[in-house]
Design an enzyme around this catalytic site. Structure first.
Site, PDB file in Angstrom:
ATOM      1  N   SER A  42       5.063   6.313   9.330  1.00 20.01           N
ATOM      2  CA  SER A  42       3.725   6.504   9.674  1.00 20.01           C
ATOM      3  C   SER A  42       3.468   7.247  11.056  1.00 20.01           C
ATOM      4  CB  SER A  42       3.208   5.005  10.040  1.00 20.01           C
ATOM      5  OG  SER A  42       1.854   5.373  10.591  1.00 20.01           O
ATOM      6  N   TYR A  56       2.826  -3.364  14.522  1.00 21.07           N
ATOM      7  CA  TYR A  56       2.804  -2.381  13.331  1.00 21.07           C
ATOM      8  C   TYR A  56       3.583  -1.187  13.723  1.00 21.07           C
ATOM      9  CZ  TYR A  56       1.454   0.777   9.634  1.00 21.07           C
ATOM     10  OH  TYR A  56       1.509   1.772   8.470  1.00 21.07           O
TER      11      TYR A  56
HETATM   12  P1  NDP Z   1      -1.836  -0.288  -0.052  1.00 18.81           P
HETATM   13  O1  NDP Z   1      -2.234  -1.578   0.584  1.00 18.81           O
HETATM   14  O2  NDP Z   1      -2.489   0.400  -1.135  1.00 18.81           O
HETATM   15  O3  NDP Z   1      -0.346  -0.726  -0.692  1.00 18.81           O
HETATM   16  C1  NDP Z   1       0.731  -1.114  -0.099  1.00 18.81           C
HETATM   17  C2  NDP Z   1       1.691  -1.775  -1.378  1.00 18.81           C
HETATM   18  O4  NDP Z   1       2.642  -2.522  -0.855  1.00 18.81           O
HETATM   19  C3  NDP Z   1       1.000  -2.507  -2.448  1.00 18.81           C
HETATM   20  O5  NDP Z   1       1.630  -1.979  -3.845  1.00 18.81           O
HETATM   21  C4  NDP Z   1       1.757  -3.879  -2.376  1.00 18.81           C
HETATM   22  O6  NDP Z   1       1.823  -4.458  -3.715  1.00 18.81           O
HETATM   23  C5  NDP Z   1       2.955  -3.619  -1.748  1.00 18.81           C
HETATM   24  N1  NDP Z   1       3.620  -4.496  -1.019  1.00 18.81           N
HETATM   25  C6  NDP Z   1       3.082  -5.200   0.031  1.00 18.81           C
HETATM   26  N2  NDP Z   1       3.810  -6.174   0.382  1.00 18.81           N
HETATM   27  C7  NDP Z   1       4.975  -6.274  -0.493  1.00 18.81           C
HETATM   28  C8  NDP Z   1       6.039  -7.077  -0.825  1.00 18.81           C
HETATM   29  N3  NDP Z   1       6.435  -8.193   0.065  1.00 18.81           N
HETATM   30  N4  NDP Z   1       7.108  -6.700  -1.798  1.00 18.81           N
HETATM   31  C9  NDP Z   1       6.720  -5.783  -2.735  1.00 18.81           C
HETATM   32  N5  NDP Z   1       5.609  -4.987  -2.521  1.00 18.81           N
HETATM   33  C10 NDP Z   1       4.887  -5.168  -1.436  1.00 18.81           C
HETATM   34  O7  NDP Z   1      -1.492   0.841   1.077  1.00 18.81           O
HETATM   35  P2  NDP Z   1      -0.775   2.083   1.362  1.00 18.81           P
HETATM   36  O8  NDP Z   1      -0.462   2.661   0.021  1.00 18.81           O
HETATM   37  O9  NDP Z   1      -1.779   2.803   2.366  1.00 18.81           O
HETATM   38  O10 NDP Z   1       0.482   1.789   1.962  1.00 18.81           O
HETATM   39  C11 NDP Z   1       2.058   2.366   1.351  1.00 18.81           C
HETATM   40  C12 NDP Z   1       2.697   2.510   2.587  1.00 18.81           C
HETATM   41  O11 NDP Z   1       2.189   3.669   3.544  1.00 18.81           O
HETATM   42  C13 NDP Z   1       2.911   1.443   3.692  1.00 18.81           C
HETATM   43  O12 NDP Z   1       4.218   1.249   3.940  1.00 18.81           O
HETATM   44  C14 NDP Z   1       2.062   1.790   4.694  1.00 18.81           C
HETATM   45  O13 NDP Z   1       2.488   1.361   6.063  1.00 18.81           O
HETATM   46  C15 NDP Z   1       2.295   3.291   4.779  1.00 18.81           C
HETATM   47  N6  NDP Z   1       1.242   4.123   5.326  1.00 18.81           N
HETATM   48  C16 NDP Z   1      -0.254   4.176   5.163  1.00 18.81           C
HETATM   49  C17 NDP Z   1      -1.054   4.783   5.824  1.00 18.81           C
HETATM   50  C18 NDP Z   1      -2.382   4.656   5.495  1.00 18.81           C
HETATM   51  O14 NDP Z   1      -3.389   5.163   6.114  1.00 18.81           O
HETATM   52  N7  NDP Z   1      -2.732   4.111   4.204  1.00 18.81           N
HETATM   53  C19 NDP Z   1      -0.730   5.686   6.976  1.00 18.81           C
HETATM   54  C20 NDP Z   1       0.713   5.648   7.240  1.00 18.81           C
HETATM   55  C21 NDP Z   1       1.557   4.889   6.590  1.00 18.81           C
HETATM   56  P3  NDP Z   1       1.643  -5.961  -4.047  1.00 18.81           P
HETATM   57  O15 NDP Z   1       0.448  -6.494  -3.271  1.00 18.81           O
HETATM   58  O16 NDP Z   1       1.484  -5.781  -5.516  1.00 18.81           O
HETATM   59  O17 NDP Z   1       3.033  -6.621  -3.866  1.00 18.81           O
END
Ligand code: NDP
Length: 246
Positions: free
Chosen positions: A141, A154
């Site tokens: 990030s 974070y």
């Molecule tokens: P979302 O909340 O849309 O997606 C997060 C995903 O992580 C979901 O599919 C969730 O699925 C999965 N997840 C969470 N916990 C677990 C777990 N224990 N095991 C398996 N899967 C898990 O957010 P984003 O798409 O934004 O996030 C994706 C990545 O991008 C993250 O690492 C985030 O830190 C990073 N990021 C996002 C930014 C933003 O502004 N959105 C900026 C910079 C980085 P489920 O709950 O079904 O398990």
């Protein structure tokens, strides 16, 4: 169909960046393996990919459980015969000020954002080495570069992912033909903020999100770019932010 011979595991595929990436890579021929905890959402995604002519396998699991990850890799090999890449994308961002001591949320971020990535690498690495190469892409990030309010833990987890990626690259790329990339997005319009329970942070974030943010597809495009370079090219970092973000 530049990715047609590649099988790629994507964590956090049930929404946001992971979902957009699964669609993008499958459109270009990759067989995608969808990992997250929400099996129903993964099934819906797999069915829309299949209807569009792509190949997708649902392999639900929790990235904090190494056994789940090992099962996902075993299922992938059984179904597609091999693994060529892993996108460690699953993550949580329950921002809060340190003095509020939301220690359960700190633990969750360490477990998912850092240990989840380590579990992914330990589970997939024997297969990549056996196949003489592959790709690992870790979603870090902008938070790895700078602190933002409520982000002390974070930001620390994402800085760890960025540094781990560089160590992996130096150890794996020259000797094992495994390229490693860290992707560092600024604000992307996804559900990530839904895990925030600190009301003060929610208000501050609302103001920030009034700018034009990135879309998940923008990050999927960056991942596609890293994966489609000639093997001699390792894209180390992609730092990608909205034009309006300071
Ligand atoms: P979302 O909340 O849309 O997606 C997060 C995903 O992580 C979901 O599919 C969730 O699925 C999965 N997840 C969470 N916990 C677990 C777990 N224990 N095991 C398996 N899967 C898990 O957010 P984003 O798409 O934004 O996030 C994706 C990545 O991008 C993250 O690492 C985030 O830190 C990073 N990021 C996002 C930014 C933003 O502004 N959105 C900026 C910079 C980085 P489920 O709950 O079904 O398990």
């Amino acid at each position: 169909m530049i990715l047609k011979d590649r099988t790629i595991i994507i964590t956090g595929a049930s929404s946001g960046i992971g979902e957009a990436t699964a669609k993008k890579l499958s459109e270009h021929g990759a067989s995608v393996v969808l990992m997250a905890r929400s099996e129903d959402k993964l099934k819906d995604l797999a069915s829309s990919i299949t209807k569009a002519g792509g190949k997708a396998l649902v392999a639900s699991g929790d990235v904090t459980k190494r056994k789940d990850f090992e099962n996902v890799v075993a299922k992938t090999v059984e179904h597609f015969g091999k693994v060529d890449g892993l996108i460690n994308n699953a993550g949580l961002m329950p921002l809060s000020y340190v003095k509020k001591l939301k220690t359960d949320e700190w633990d969750k971020m360490v477990d998912v954002n850092i240990k989840g990535v380590l579990n992914g690498v330990s589970s997939v690495l024997p297969e990549l080495i056996k196949n003489n190469g592959g790709d690992i892409i870790n979603i870090s990030s902008m938070a790895a570069h700078r602190y933002f309010p409520g982000g002390a833990v974070y930001c620390a987890t994402k800085a760890a992912v960025k540094m781990f990626s560089e160590g992996l690259r130096q150890e794996l790329a020259p000797k094992h033909n495994i390229n490693v990339t860290s992707i560092e997005p600024g604000a992307v319009d996804t559900n990530l903020v839904s895990t925030i329970t600190d009301e003060d942070i929610k208000e501050e974030l609302q103001e920030m999100m009034e700018m034009t943010t990135l879309e998940s597809e923008d990050i999927a495009n960056a991942i596609y770019y890293a994966l489609t370079q000639p093997k001699r090219v390792n894209i180390n970092d992609i730092y990608i932010v909205p034009s309006e973000q300071k």
